[in-house]
Design a protein around this motif. Structure first.
Motif, mmCIF file in Angstrom:
data_model
loop_
_atom_site.group_PDB
_atom_site.id
_atom_site.type_symbol
_atom_site.label_atom_id
_atom_site.label_comp_id
_atom_site.label_asym_id
_atom_site.label_seq_id
_atom_site.Cartn_x
_atom_site.Cartn_y
_atom_site.Cartn_z
ATOM 1 N N VAL A 1 0.847 -1.193 0.000
ATOM 2 C CA VAL A 1 0.000 0.000 0.000
ATOM 3 C C VAL A 1 0.879 1.238 0.000
ATOM 4 N N SER A 2 0.554 2.197 -0.859
ATOM 5 C CA SER A 2 1.275 3.467 -0.815
ATOM 6 C C SER A 2 0.274 4.609 -0.856
ATOM 7 N N VAL A 3 0.645 5.710 -0.245
ATOM 8 C CA VAL A 3 -0.202 6.895 -0.159
ATOM 9 C C VAL A 3 0.589 8.066 -0.710
ATOM 10 N N LEU A 4 -0.030 8.838 -1.561
ATOM 11 C CA LEU A 4 0.596 10.034 -2.128
ATOM 12 C C LEU A 4 0.086 11.241 -1.356
ATOM 13 N N HIS A 5 0.975 11.917 -0.648
ATOM 14 C CA HIS A 5 0.617 13.138 0.085
ATOM 15 C C HIS A 5 1.058 14.327 -0.751
ATOM 16 N N ARG A 6 0.135 15.207 -1.062
ATOM 17 C CA ARG A 6 0.467 16.414 -1.819
ATOM 18 C C ARG A 6 0.543 17.589 -0.850
ATOM 19 N N LYS A 7 1.548 18.413 -0.996
ATOM 20 C CA LYS A 7 1.752 19.540 -0.084
ATOM 21 C C LYS A 7 0.817 20.700 -0.389
ATOM 22 N N LYS B 1 -2.731 22.483 -1.856
ATOM 23 C CA LYS B 1 -4.155 22.247 -2.058
ATOM 24 C C LYS B 1 -4.458 22.733 -3.465
ATOM 25 N N ASP B 2 -4.653 21.788 -4.387
ATOM 26 C CA ASP B 2 -4.739 22.134 -5.799
ATOM 27 C C ASP B 2 -6.028 21.634 -6.447
ATOM 28 N N GLY B 3 -6.978 21.224 -5.631
ATOM 29 C CA GLY B 3 -8.257 20.781 -6.164
ATOM 30 C C GLY B 3 -8.382 19.268 -6.257
ATOM 31 N N LEU B 4 -9.624 18.824 -6.174
ATOM 32 C CA LEU B 4 -9.913 17.389 -6.185
ATOM 33 C C LEU B 4 -9.560 16.738 -7.520
ATOM 34 N N GLY B 5 -9.893 17.397 -8.613
ATOM 35 C CA GLY B 5 -9.592 16.839 -9.930
ATOM 36 C C GLY B 5 -8.115 16.598 -10.127
ATOM 37 N N ARG B 6 -7.304 17.560 -9.730
ATOM 38 C CA ARG B 6 -5.849 17.392 -9.874
ATOM 39 C C ARG B 6 -5.308 16.336 -8.927
ATOM 40 N N ALA B 7 -5.965 16.162 -7.788
ATOM 41 C CA ALA B 7 -5.564 15.093 -6.868
ATOM 42 C C ALA B 7 -5.796 13.726 -7.517
ATOM 43 N N TYR B 8 -6.965 13.559 -8.167
ATOM 44 C CA TYR B 8 -7.242 12.312 -8.873
ATOM 45 C C TYR B 8 -6.212 12.073 -9.972
ATOM 46 N N ALA C 1 -3.148 13.243 -10.208
ATOM 47 C CA ALA C 1 -1.840 12.943 -9.618
ATOM 48 C C ALA C 1 -1.772 11.495 -9.145
ATOM 49 N N GLY C 2 -2.836 11.036 -8.491
ATOM 50 C CA GLY C 2 -2.851 9.661 -7.994
ATOM 51 C C GLY C 2 -2.862 8.633 -9.106
ATOM 52 N N MET C 3 -3.711 8.850 -10.092
ATOM 53 C CA MET C 3 -3.794 7.893 -11.196
ATOM 54 C C MET C 3 -2.530 7.913 -12.059
ATOM 55 N N THR C 4 -1.947 9.092 -12.230
ATOM 56 C CA THR C 4 -0.684 9.193 -12.967
ATOM 57 C C THR C 4 0.397 8.398 -12.254
ATOM 58 N N ARG C 5 0.467 8.534 -10.942
ATOM 59 C CA ARG C 5 1.441 7.796 -10.142
ATOM 60 C C ARG C 5 1.216 6.300 -10.258
ATOM 61 N N ALA C 6 -0.058 5.882 -10.160
ATOM 62 C CA ALA C 6 -0.388 4.458 -10.253
ATOM 63 C C ALA C 6 0.021 3.885 -11.608
ATOM 64 N N LEU C 7 -0.247 4.613 -12.677
ATOM 65 C CA LEU C 7 0.140 4.151 -14.007
ATOM 66 C C LEU C 7 1.654 4.083 -14.162
ATOM 67 N N ASP D 1 -13.033 9.042 -0.978
ATOM 68 C CA ASP D 1 -12.968 10.348 -0.333
ATOM 69 C C ASP D 1 -12.439 10.152 1.080
ATOM 70 N N ALA D 2 -11.821 11.155 1.612
ATOM 71 C CA ALA D 2 -11.248 11.072 2.960
ATOM 72 C C ALA D 2 -12.151 11.714 3.998
ATOM 73 N N ASP D 3 -13.442 11.846 3.691
ATOM 74 C CA ASP D 3 -14.359 12.495 4.634
ATOM 75 C C ASP D 3 -15.157 11.496 5.464
ATOM 76 N N LEU D 4 -14.734 10.248 5.469
ATOM 77 C CA LEU D 4 -15.366 9.150 6.205
ATOM 78 C C LEU D 4 -16.757 8.801 5.683
ATOM 79 N N SER D 5 -17.101 9.227 4.473
ATOM 80 C CA SER D 5 -18.408 8.873 3.915
ATOM 81 C C SER D 5 -18.409 7.477 3.310
ATOM 82 N N HIS D 6 -17.241 6.866 3.172
ATOM 83 C CA HIS D 6 -17.135 5.514 2.624
ATOM 84 C C HIS D 6 -16.695 4.553 3.731
ATOM 85 N N PRO D 7 -17.405 3.456 3.940
ATOM 86 C CA PRO D 7 -16.972 2.490 4.949
ATOM 87 C C PRO D 7 -15.763 1.697 4.450
ATOM 88 N N VAL D 8 -14.635 1.846 5.107
ATOM 89 C CA VAL D 8 -13.425 1.142 4.663
ATOM 90 C C VAL D 8 -13.564 -0.371 4.820
#
Length: 82
Positions: free
Chosen positions: A7-13, A15-22, A24-30, A41-48
Protein backbone atom coordinates in the motif's frame (compact mmCIF):
# COMPACT_ATOMS: atom_id res chain seq x y z
CA UNK A 1 4.79 9.18 -0.48
CA UNK A 2 4.11 6.75 2.32
CA UNK A 3 4.42 3.02 1.76
CA UNK A 4 3.58 0.01 3.95
CA UNK A 5 4.02 -3.24 2.09
CA UNK A 6 1.79 -3.24 -0.95
CA UNK A 7 0.00 0.00 0.00
CA UNK A 8 1.28 3.47 -0.82
CA UNK A 9 -0.20 6.90 -0.16
CA UNK A 10 0.60 10.03 -2.13
CA UNK A 11 0.62 13.14 0.08
CA UNK A 12 0.47 16.41 -1.82
CA UNK A 13 1.75 19.54 -0.08
CA UNK A 14 -0.36 22.03 -2.03
CA UNK A 15 -4.15 22.25 -2.06
CA UNK A 16 -4.74 22.13 -5.80
CA UNK A 17 -8.26 20.78 -6.16
CA UNK A 18 -9.91 17.39 -6.18
CA UNK A 19 -9.59 16.84 -9.93
CA UNK A 20 -5.85 17.39 -9.87
CA UNK A 21 -5.56 15.09 -6.87
CA UNK A 22 -7.24 12.31 -8.87
CA UNK A 23 -4.96 12.97 -11.83
CA UNK A 24 -1.84 12.94 -9.62
CA UNK A 25 -2.85 9.66 -7.99
CA UNK A 26 -3.79 7.89 -11.20
CA UNK A 27 -0.68 9.19 -12.97
CA UNK A 28 1.44 7.80 -10.14
CA UNK A 29 -0.39 4.46 -10.25
CA UNK A 30 0.14 4.15 -14.01
CA UNK A 31 3.82 5.13 -13.74
CA UNK A 32 4.38 2.45 -11.09
CA UNK A 33 2.44 -0.18 -13.07
CA UNK A 34 0.16 -0.62 -10.08
CA UNK A 35 -1.93 -3.77 -10.00
CA UNK A 36 -4.96 -2.32 -8.20
CA UNK A 37 -6.13 1.21 -7.33
CA UNK A 38 -8.70 2.11 -4.68
CA UNK A 39 -9.99 5.69 -4.65
CA UNK A 40 -12.07 6.95 -1.74
CA UNK A 41 -12.97 10.35 -0.33
CA UNK A 42 -11.25 11.07 2.96
CA UNK A 43 -14.36 12.49 4.63
CA UNK A 44 -15.37 9.15 6.21
CA UNK A 45 -18.41 8.87 3.92
CA UNK A 46 -17.14 5.51 2.62
CA UNK A 47 -16.97 2.49 4.95
CA UNK A 48 -13.42 1.14 4.66
CA UNK A 49 -14.76 -2.23 5.79
CA UNK A 50 -15.95 -2.88 2.19
CA UNK A 51 -12.44 -2.70 0.71
CA UNK A 52 -11.70 -6.44 1.13
CA UNK A 53 -14.99 -7.30 -0.62
CA UNK A 54 -14.21 -4.93 -3.48
CA UNK A 55 -10.67 -6.31 -3.85
CA UNK A 56 -12.04 -9.86 -3.83
CA UNK A 57 -14.56 -8.98 -6.57
CA UNK A 58 -11.92 -7.41 -8.79
CA UNK A 59 -9.50 -10.30 -8.35
CA UNK A 60 -11.97 -13.18 -8.68
CA UNK A 61 -14.75 -12.07 -11.02
CA UNK A 62 -12.85 -10.96 -14.08
CA UNK A 63 -14.23 -7.43 -13.64
CA UNK A 64 -12.02 -4.50 -14.56
CA UNK A 65 -13.80 -2.05 -12.26
CA UNK A 66 -15.79 -2.15 -9.03
CA UNK A 67 -17.86 0.85 -7.96
CA UNK A 68 -19.46 1.28 -4.55
CA UNK A 69 -22.30 3.77 -4.20
CA UNK A 70 -24.67 4.84 -1.47
CA UNK A 71 -27.27 5.44 -4.19
CA UNK A 72 -27.87 1.80 -5.20
CA UNK A 73 -29.89 -0.94 -3.52
CA UNK A 74 -27.93 -2.06 -0.46
CA UNK A 75 -25.71 1.03 -0.58
CA UNK A 76 -25.19 3.14 2.52
CA UNK A 77 -23.00 5.76 4.12
CA UNK A 78 -20.33 4.86 6.68
CA UNK A 79 -21.66 5.02 10.25
CA UNK A 80 -18.77 7.34 11.17
CA UNK A 81 -19.92 9.98 8.68
CA UNK A 82 -21.36 13.02 10.47
Amino acid sequence: MESKGAVSVLHRKEKDGLGRAYVAGMTRALAENTDLVIQMDADLSHPVSVIPTMVDRIRNSGAALVIGSRYVAGGSTAAEWP
